[in-house]
Write a protein that holds these residues in place. Structure first.
Motif, mmCIF file in Angstrom:
data_model
loop_
_atom_site.group_PDB
_atom_site.id
_atom_site.type_symbol
_atom_site.label_atom_id
_atom_site.label_comp_id
_atom_site.label_asym_id
_atom_site.label_seq_id
_atom_site.Cartn_x
_atom_site.Cartn_y
_atom_site.Cartn_z
ATOM 1 N N GLY A 41 0.807 -1.209 0.000
ATOM 2 C CA GLY A 41 0.000 0.000 0.000
ATOM 3 C C GLY A 41 0.841 1.260 0.000
ATOM 4 O O GLY A 41 0.597 2.203 -0.772
ATOM 5 N N ILE A 42 1.857 1.299 0.842
ATOM 6 C CA ILE A 42 2.702 2.489 0.937
ATOM 7 C C ILE A 42 3.502 2.676 -0.352
ATOM 8 O O ILE A 42 3.625 3.799 -0.870
ATOM 9 C CB ILE A 42 3.638 2.377 2.153
ATOM 10 C CG1 ILE A 42 2.817 2.363 3.450
ATOM 11 C CG2 ILE A 42 4.635 3.522 2.178
ATOM 12 C CD1 ILE A 42 3.644 2.114 4.697
ATOM 13 N N PHE A 43 4.062 1.581 -0.891
ATOM 14 C CA PHE A 43 4.859 1.684 -2.108
ATOM 15 C C PHE A 43 4.039 2.234 -3.262
ATOM 16 O O PHE A 43 4.469 3.169 -3.966
ATOM 17 C CB PHE A 43 5.438 0.317 -2.482
ATOM 18 C CG PHE A 43 6.079 0.301 -3.837
ATOM 19 C CD1 PHE A 43 7.334 0.842 -4.028
ATOM 20 C CD2 PHE A 43 5.403 -0.231 -4.934
ATOM 21 C CE1 PHE A 43 7.915 0.859 -5.294
ATOM 22 C CE2 PHE A 43 5.973 -0.218 -6.197
ATOM 23 C CZ PHE A 43 7.240 0.331 -6.374
ATOM 24 N N LEU A 44 2.855 1.678 -3.491
ATOM 25 C CA LEU A 44 2.043 2.132 -4.617
ATOM 26 C C LEU A 44 1.591 3.573 -4.428
ATOM 27 O O LEU A 44 1.534 4.346 -5.404
ATOM 28 C CB LEU A 44 0.836 1.213 -4.795
ATOM 29 C CG LEU A 44 1.161 -0.190 -5.326
ATOM 30 C CD1 LEU A 44 -0.098 -1.047 -5.358
ATOM 31 C CD2 LEU A 44 1.793 -0.120 -6.711
ATOM 32 N N ALA A 45 1.282 3.955 -3.211
ATOM 33 C CA ALA A 45 0.874 5.345 -2.963
ATOM 34 C C ALA A 45 1.981 6.303 -3.377
ATOM 35 O O ALA A 45 1.723 7.346 -3.998
ATOM 36 C CB ALA A 45 0.511 5.530 -1.488
ATOM 37 N N HIS A 46 3.223 5.974 -3.052
ATOM 38 C CA HIS A 46 4.349 6.834 -3.412
ATOM 39 C C HIS A 46 4.714 6.706 -4.890
ATOM 40 O O HIS A 46 4.835 7.708 -5.610
ATOM 41 C CB HIS A 46 5.579 6.482 -2.572
ATOM 42 C CG HIS A 46 5.535 6.976 -1.163
ATOM 43 N ND1 HIS A 46 5.215 8.272 -0.831
ATOM 44 C CD2 HIS A 46 5.797 6.337 0.022
ATOM 45 C CE1 HIS A 46 5.274 8.422 0.488
ATOM 46 N NE2 HIS A 46 5.622 7.261 1.022
ATOM 47 N N ALA A 47 4.914 5.478 -5.346
ATOM 48 C CA ALA A 47 5.507 5.255 -6.662
ATOM 49 C C ALA A 47 4.519 5.450 -7.804
ATOM 50 O O ALA A 47 4.919 5.876 -8.892
ATOM 51 C CB ALA A 47 6.091 3.842 -6.735
ATOM 52 N N GLU A 48 3.245 5.146 -7.583
ATOM 53 C CA GLU A 48 2.274 5.185 -8.676
ATOM 54 C C GLU A 48 1.224 6.282 -8.522
ATOM 55 O O GLU A 48 0.624 6.693 -9.518
ATOM 56 C CB GLU A 48 1.579 3.826 -8.799
ATOM 57 C CG GLU A 48 2.521 2.668 -9.117
ATOM 58 C CD GLU A 48 3.079 2.738 -10.532
ATOM 59 O OE1 GLU A 48 2.481 3.444 -11.376
ATOM 60 O OE2 GLU A 48 4.107 2.083 -10.796
#
Length: 340
Positions: free
Chosen positions: A95-102
């Motif tokens: 969840g955190i990765f996609l919020a930042h990266a995408e």
């Protein structure tokens, strides 16, 4: 050599170098690395479980990941299986990765976890001869009305579904977070090492225990070591959510008979308030009816200063604890300062 001939020669050299580089890259094996640790809010690369991401639809992604063979903290009771909380942590990181990266949430924003859940399949969690490579099919959800973000994931390993999970969170800017937290930003944990058997809580090392007993059965004081290298991987001003989930697991384990540990297969977790550092937080566990022999179910709640902090429903299997010594007491009384 004329200037035009020199230019043509340089162009030919560059083209040849580019072609050789492309040919060499085609011969090299595909190498694995983690995603940036900052994108999953971890300080140590060893705690990053995600390795890549491919967008497959408007809000769907196939992430890749890897669980290590021997993790410092997340490990099964027998040391030969991956841990249920590894799956929960993978949901959190996705969840955190996609919020930042995408979805372009800036680094530095704070993530407020509302809920996180996971179901694992122990028959596919055995540790092999190499780290476990994962394929993580993920759907990202966005509720623009109340700014709640979320993920729904399925984790596969060697074609088998090893876990499913979901989580929902909100994002807060640094300025808003400072206003929200106020004096709590500078608070610190008042940690008290307590002499007790770690096997009572399903752990092998005393420093891995995050609970201390009170004078009430089924109620513990949240007492994690702030120097723990995994549970406090990065700084903060409140108890990390994974500390609360580990507390829930340890409390459910402590409800079992001596010599028995637990293997969680499903946890459903809701977070209602921050667990602050500067006030005692009490964790209460109640056994629930088991669905069949050899299984367990428990309801675990946390309370601090009259506020409901978190709720966890946890179910799974009961197992033999190799570290428990027969006849060892499972409860102790703390000093009056820590009584309820």
């Amino acid at each position: 050599m004329s200037s035009s001939t020199a230019v043509q020669t340089m162009d030919a050299l560059r083209d040849g170098a580019a072609q050789r580089s492309q040919q060499e890259s085609m011969r090299l094996p595909s190498l694995t690395t983690t995603v940036p640790k900052e994108y999953v809010h971890r300080a140590s690369l060893a705690e990053v479980f995600l390795t890549g991401c491919v967008k497959t639809g408007e809000d769907t992604f196939t992430l890749t990941g890897q669980w290590p063979r021997a993790h410092l903290y997340f490990n099964g009771p027998d040391g030969r299986s991956h841990d249920h909380l590894q799956a929960v942590e993978t949901v959190r990181q996705a969840g955190i990765f996609l919020a930042h990266a995408e979805y372009h949430i800036p680094l530095g924003h704070h993530f407020v976890m509302r809920d996180i859940s996971a179901t694992t399949h122990p028959e596919h969690l055995g540790i092999g001869h190499t780290p476990s490579d994962l394929t993580i099919d993920t759907t990202f959800t966005r509720n623009r009305r109340d700014t709640v973000l979320g993920v729904d994931i399925t984790i596969r390993r060697d074609g088998h579904v090893v876990a499913t999970g979901d989580g929902h969170f909100s994002c807060v800017s640094p300025a808003a977070y400072r206003r929200l937290r106020g004096p709590a930003l500078t608070s610190s944990i008042d940690y008290h090492p307590i002499g007790q058997s770690p096997a009572d809580y399903g752990r092998a090392l005393p420093g891995d225990v995050v609970l201390a007993p009170t004078d009430r059965p089924g109620v513990w004081w949240l007492n994690p070591d702030p120097s723990h290298p995994v549970l406090f991987d990065h700084g903060g001003d409140h108890m990390p959510g994974m500390v609360l989930l580990e507390a829930a697991r340890q409390a459910a384990c402590a409800l079992q008979d001596p010599g028995t540990s637990i293997l969680p297969t499903t946890t459903v977790n809701h977070f209602h308030h921050y667990a602050d550092f500067d006030a005692p937080c009490f964790v209460e566990a109640t056994a629930q009816p088991a669905t069949r022999p050899g299984t367990f179910a428990a309801l675990v709640t946390g309370h601090q200063s009259g506020r409901h902090i978190f709720t966890t429903h946890i179910t799974g299997r009961r197992t033999t604890t190799p570290h428990t010594h027969p006849g060892q007491p499972r409860t102790h009384a703390l000093a009056a300062a820590f009584s309820v």
